[in-house]
Structure formats: C-alpha cells, structure tokens
Design a protein around this motif. Structure first.
Motif, PDB file in Angstrom:
ATOM      1  N   PRO A 104       0.797  -1.547  -0.191  1.00  0.00           N
ATOM      2  CA  PRO A 104       0.016   0.088   0.005  1.00  0.00           C
ATOM      3  C   PRO A 104       0.938   1.534  -0.121  1.00  0.00           C
ATOM      4  CG  PRO A 104      -0.764  -1.815   2.152  1.00  0.00           C
ATOM      5  CD  PRO A 104       0.345  -2.247   1.134  1.00  0.00           C
ATOM      6  N   ALA A 105       2.465   0.692   0.671  1.00  0.00           N
ATOM      7  CA  ALA A 105       2.981   2.413   0.647  1.00  0.00           C
ATOM      8  C   ALA A 105       3.474   2.849  -1.037  1.00  0.00           C
ATOM      9  CB  ALA A 105       4.522   2.160   1.228  1.00  0.00           C
ATOM     10  N   LEU A 106       3.289   2.061  -1.740  1.00  0.00           N
ATOM     11  CA  LEU A 106       3.582   1.839  -2.982  1.00  0.00           C
ATOM     12  C   LEU A 106       2.432   3.070  -3.992  1.00  0.00           C
ATOM     13  CD1 LEU A 106       5.735  -1.119  -4.310  1.00  0.00           C
ATOM     14  CD2 LEU A 106       6.444   1.335  -3.926  1.00  0.00           C
ATOM     15  N   ARG A 154       9.859   2.201 -15.075  1.00  0.00           N
ATOM     16  CA  ARG A 154       9.285   2.709 -14.016  1.00  0.00           C
ATOM     17  C   ARG A 154       9.214   2.000 -12.632  1.00  0.00           C
ATOM     18  NH1 ARG A 154       5.720   7.854 -14.838  1.00  0.00           N
ATOM     19  NH2 ARG A 154       5.646   8.562 -12.463  1.00  0.00           N
ATOM     20  N   ALA A 155       8.629   1.296 -13.373  1.00  0.00           N
ATOM     21  CA  ALA A 155       8.127  -0.199 -11.768  1.00  0.00           C
ATOM     22  C   ALA A 155       9.726  -0.042 -11.457  1.00  0.00           C
ATOM     23  CB  ALA A 155       7.160  -1.571 -12.121  1.00  0.00           C
ATOM     24  N   ILE A 156      10.423  -0.694 -11.742  1.00  0.00           N
ATOM     25  CA  ILE A 156      11.810  -1.654 -11.103  1.00  0.00           C
ATOM     26  C   ILE A 156      12.363  -0.361 -10.484  1.00  0.00           C
ATOM     27  CG2 ILE A 156      14.256  -2.218 -12.084  1.00  0.00           C
ATOM     28  CD1 ILE A 156      13.304  -3.199 -14.683  1.00  0.00           C
ATOM     29  N   ARG A 157      12.358   1.117 -11.619  1.00  0.00           N
ATOM     30  CA  ARG A 157      12.795   2.346 -10.263  1.00  0.00           C
ATOM     31  C   ARG A 157      12.223   2.895  -8.426  1.00  0.00           C
ATOM     32  NH1 ARG A 157      12.604   5.262 -15.555  1.00  0.00           N
ATOM     33  NH2 ARG A 157      10.958   6.318 -14.296  1.00  0.00           N
ATOM     34  N   GLU A 158      10.976   2.391  -8.959  1.00  0.00           N
ATOM     35  CA  GLU A 158      10.044   2.243  -7.743  1.00  0.00           C
ATOM     36  C   GLU A 158      10.229   1.209  -6.971  1.00  0.00           C
ATOM     37  OE1 GLU A 158       6.317   4.179  -9.511  1.00  0.00           O
ATOM     38  OE2 GLU A 158       6.897   5.975  -9.935  1.00  0.00           O
ATOM     39  N   GLY A 159      10.664   0.064  -7.517  1.00  0.00           N
ATOM     40  CA  GLY A 159      10.692  -1.118  -6.017  1.00  0.00           C
ATOM     41  C   GLY A 159       9.396  -1.740  -6.350  1.00  0.00           C
ATOM     42  N   SER A 180      -1.000   5.087  -4.989  1.00  0.00           N
ATOM     43  CA  SER A 180      -0.796   7.043  -5.421  1.00  0.00           C
ATOM     44  C   SER A 180      -2.102   7.185  -6.384  1.00  0.00           C
ATOM     45  CB  SER A 180       0.376   7.565  -6.260  1.00  0.00           C
ATOM     46  OG  SER A 180       0.922   7.161  -7.157  1.00  0.00           O
ATOM     47  N   GLU A 181      -2.453   8.163  -6.415  1.00  0.00           N
ATOM     48  CA  GLU A 181      -3.792   8.699  -7.666  1.00  0.00           C
ATOM     49  C   GLU A 181      -3.357   8.606  -8.798  1.00  0.00           C
ATOM     50  OE1 GLU A 181      -6.793   7.835  -6.928  1.00  0.00           O
ATOM     51  OE2 GLU A 181      -6.990   9.235  -8.760  1.00  0.00           O
ATOM     52  N   LEU A 182      -1.396   9.255  -8.692  1.00  0.00           N
ATOM     53  CA  LEU A 182      -1.309   9.181 -11.014  1.00  0.00           C
ATOM     54  C   LEU A 182      -0.849   7.883 -11.308  1.00  0.00           C
ATOM     55  CD1 LEU A 182       1.759  11.815 -10.541  1.00  0.00           C
ATOM     56  CD2 LEU A 182      -0.478  12.083 -11.353  1.00  0.00           C
ATOM     57  N   LYS A 183      -0.534   7.064 -10.195  1.00  0.00           N
ATOM     58  CA  LYS A 183      -0.019   5.843 -10.734  1.00  0.00           C
ATOM     59  C   LYS A 183      -1.935   5.485 -11.093  1.00  0.00           C
ATOM     60  CE  LYS A 183       2.706   3.315  -8.869  1.00  0.00           C
ATOM     61  NZ  LYS A 183       3.181   2.021  -7.507  1.00  0.00           N
ATOM     62  N   ALA A 184      -2.699   5.074 -10.205  1.00  0.00           N
ATOM     63  CA  ALA A 184      -4.004   4.719 -10.489  1.00  0.00           C
ATOM     64  C   ALA A 184      -4.319   5.375 -11.737  1.00  0.00           C
ATOM     65  CB  ALA A 184      -5.087   4.907  -9.174  1.00  0.00           C
ATOM     66  N   THR A 185      -4.077   6.221 -11.795  1.00  0.00           N
ATOM     67  CA  THR A 185      -4.727   7.266 -13.191  1.00  0.00           C
ATOM     68  C   THR A 185      -4.074   6.827 -14.279  1.00  0.00           C
ATOM     69  OG1 THR A 185      -5.073   9.577 -11.697  1.00  0.00           O
ATOM     70  CG2 THR A 185      -5.387   9.546 -14.666  1.00  0.00           C
ATOM     71  N   ARG A 186      -2.376   6.550 -13.980  1.00  0.00           N
ATOM     72  CA  ARG A 186      -1.778   5.557 -15.296  1.00  0.00           C
ATOM     73  C   ARG A 186      -2.818   4.734 -16.027  1.00  0.00           C
ATOM     74  NH1 ARG A 186       3.308   7.261 -12.578  1.00  0.00           N
ATOM     75  NH2 ARG A 186       3.363   5.381 -11.774  1.00  0.00           N
ATOM     76  N   ILE A 187      -2.700   3.826 -14.774  1.00  0.00           N
ATOM     77  CA  ILE A 187      -2.770   2.700 -14.906  1.00  0.00           C
ATOM     78  C   ILE A 187      -4.257   2.113 -15.612  1.00  0.00           C
ATOM     79  CG2 ILE A 187      -3.253  -0.057 -13.619  1.00  0.00           C
ATOM     80  CD1 ILE A 187      -0.155   1.116 -14.233  1.00  0.00           C
TER      81      ILE A 187
END
Ligand SMILES: [Fe+2]
Ligand SMILES: [Fe+2]
Length: 274
Positions: free
Chosen positions: A41-43, A155-160, A45-52
């Motif tokens: 859950p720490a990963l 990006r996912a790799i960078r963000e773990g 974010s609303e921006l990520k949700a909008t992207r997906i």
C-alpha cells in the motif's frame, strides 16, 4: 481484396510462427506469474492509479477491436486465427490491470462499475477500412503500446514495485510480439503489391492516433498528467522508423505516396513524456 494463394500461404506461415513462439515461450498466467503477495500500500498513489486506469480503459475496448478485426480478416485463415489469438492475449491485459487496481485497493468494485459504464458508453470504430491498412496501423499502434508499457516496466523497477514490474514485463512482451506479427503481415502485403501498400502505409502514418483518442475522456490530459504517455519523438524514433526499416522501405519512398511532413504526423500523436 482477392488474395493470391502465395499471399495466403505466407500469412498462414506468419501466423504459425507467431503462435508457436506464443505457445512455447510467451504464455503467462495472471494467477501464478504475478507476485500479488508483494502488493505494498505504501506504493499506491492517485497518479499511478490514473496511469493504470488509462491503460485499462484502452484495453477495455477489446470487444470492439475484436469485432472490427475479425470482420476484416475472416476470409484469410492466418489473419483470422491471429485475431482470435490476439484477442485472448489482449483480454489478459485489461484483466490484469483491473485486478491490479482493485487488489491494491486503489479502486473499489463500485468505482470500477462506474468506470466500466463510462468506457462502454462509447464504441471504438475501425480507423481504417481494409485489412492491409489495419496491418500498417497495427504495426505502429502495437509498437507504440510496447514503448509505453516498457517505460512503465522501467519505472516500476526504479520504484521497487515488483507487482507492476511483473505485469508490465508480460504485457509489453505481448505487445512487441503483436507489433512483430503486423509488421510481418505488412511485409507480405508489400511483396504482393509494393505501390499499393506504400500508399496505404503513408495514408496510415499521416492519420495515426492511439485507439483511446476521442474515446477515453480527457485522454491527452490523462496521459500527460499521469505520465502514461510517450513522446512523439520516442514514437517516431522507436516505433515508426524501425517499422519502416523492418519493412524495407524509407521515408523517401513514403514521400512518393505524398506523405505529409513529419511534423504533421507528430503533432497529432501522443502526449509528451514525463
Ligand atoms: Fe494490450
Ligand atoms: Fe497488443
């Protein structure tokens, strides 16, 4: 379009090769191959949700893509069977994005119900009217989608984010394979009728848009604000030019079919990269 038996045979072989690689090397499973237990859950974010969600919306027009594709290809075995296999593979993309959004808790079931209603309220229509033009379009559109998903994997790799990394690894690999098949189809068409196919390719390049354009509300803003888009330059350098090269043609040859200047193409394309 009346196809010679040589063209039909080539399309059959192209499909057989595509399908063999898909069955032997590329199949993946939503339930076993995505590390859902690593959702964090720490990963979120609303921006990520909008992207997906934007990708999800684009993949959700599958019934329309399938209907249109099958209608154009049903008389040619290789082309029609590809559509069937392609639909199965694409169906997993919308599903895995949907599962990601709900399992992560970023979207609830009722939010998804509203989202579905909004998406299905519009209908995607074939942007081009012949199978040959759609092969040219598919080669470019799948390559652009690959670039977008590959950027999300990085990006996912960078963000773990292990879950998104796995998802984008599988879906981007599928899109690359789809681009490869459409390039093979366009090449077969070129061998059968070079002048006609070059004219179609130029026509499609000049009018290229991603399928979500005009369908997904605030599509360009969503791509731009959430970082889901790819730049026009990235598209031209890594999708358009390699496609021309693989087809054994050049910008100069496309210009013989009155291709508009490249700026005209890029202006109507995708959102700038974030
Ligand atoms: Fe897809
Ligand atoms: Fe695809």
């Amino acid at each position: 379009m009346d196809e010679s038996s040589a063209t039909r045979d080539k399309m059959y072989q192209a499909y057989l090769e595509f399908f063999e690689v898909a069955e032997r090397k590329r199949r993946w499973n939503i339930f076993d191959d995505i590390p859902w237990n690593k959702l964090d859950p720490a990963l979120n974010s609303e921006l990520k949700a909008t992207r997906i969600e934007t990708y999800c919306a684009e993949e959700f027009y599958l019934p329309d893509y399938t209907g249109g594709g099958v209608q154009l290809s049903r008389q040619i075995f290789g082309a029609a069977w590809f559509q069937a296999c392609w639909s199965y593979e694409e169906s997993k993309h919308g599903l895995v994005f949907r599962e990601y959004l709900t399992r992560s808790g970023m979207r609830s079931a009722s939010q998804f119900a509203q989202f579905e209603d909004a998406v299905f309220a519009s209908k995607w229509k074939l942007p081009f009217t012949t199978r040959r033009q759609m092969a040219c379009y598919g080669a470019l559109q799948e390559a652009a989608t690959f670039l977008a998903y590959k950027a999300q994997k990085d990006r996912a790799i960078r963000e773990g984010d292990k879950v998104l990394e796995a998802i984008f690894t599988f879906v981007s690999r599928d899109e690359a394979a789809h681009a490869g098949f459409y390039r093979a189809m366009a090449r077969i068409e070129l061998e059968a009728d070079r002048v006609g196919t070059i004219a179609d390719l130029a026509f499609v390049v000049a009018r290229f848009q991603m399928p979500g354009e005009g369908l997904i509300p605030r599509y360009q803003e969503r791509l731009r604000e959430s970082g889901a888009g790819i730049s026009a330059r990235n598209f031209v350098e890594h999708a358009l030019f390699p496609t021309l090269k693989m087809l054994g043609t050049t910008r100069a040859e496309l210009k013989t079919a009155s291709l508009p200047p490249l700026q005209t193409i890029t202006e109507s394309l995708l959102a700038p990269e974030k």
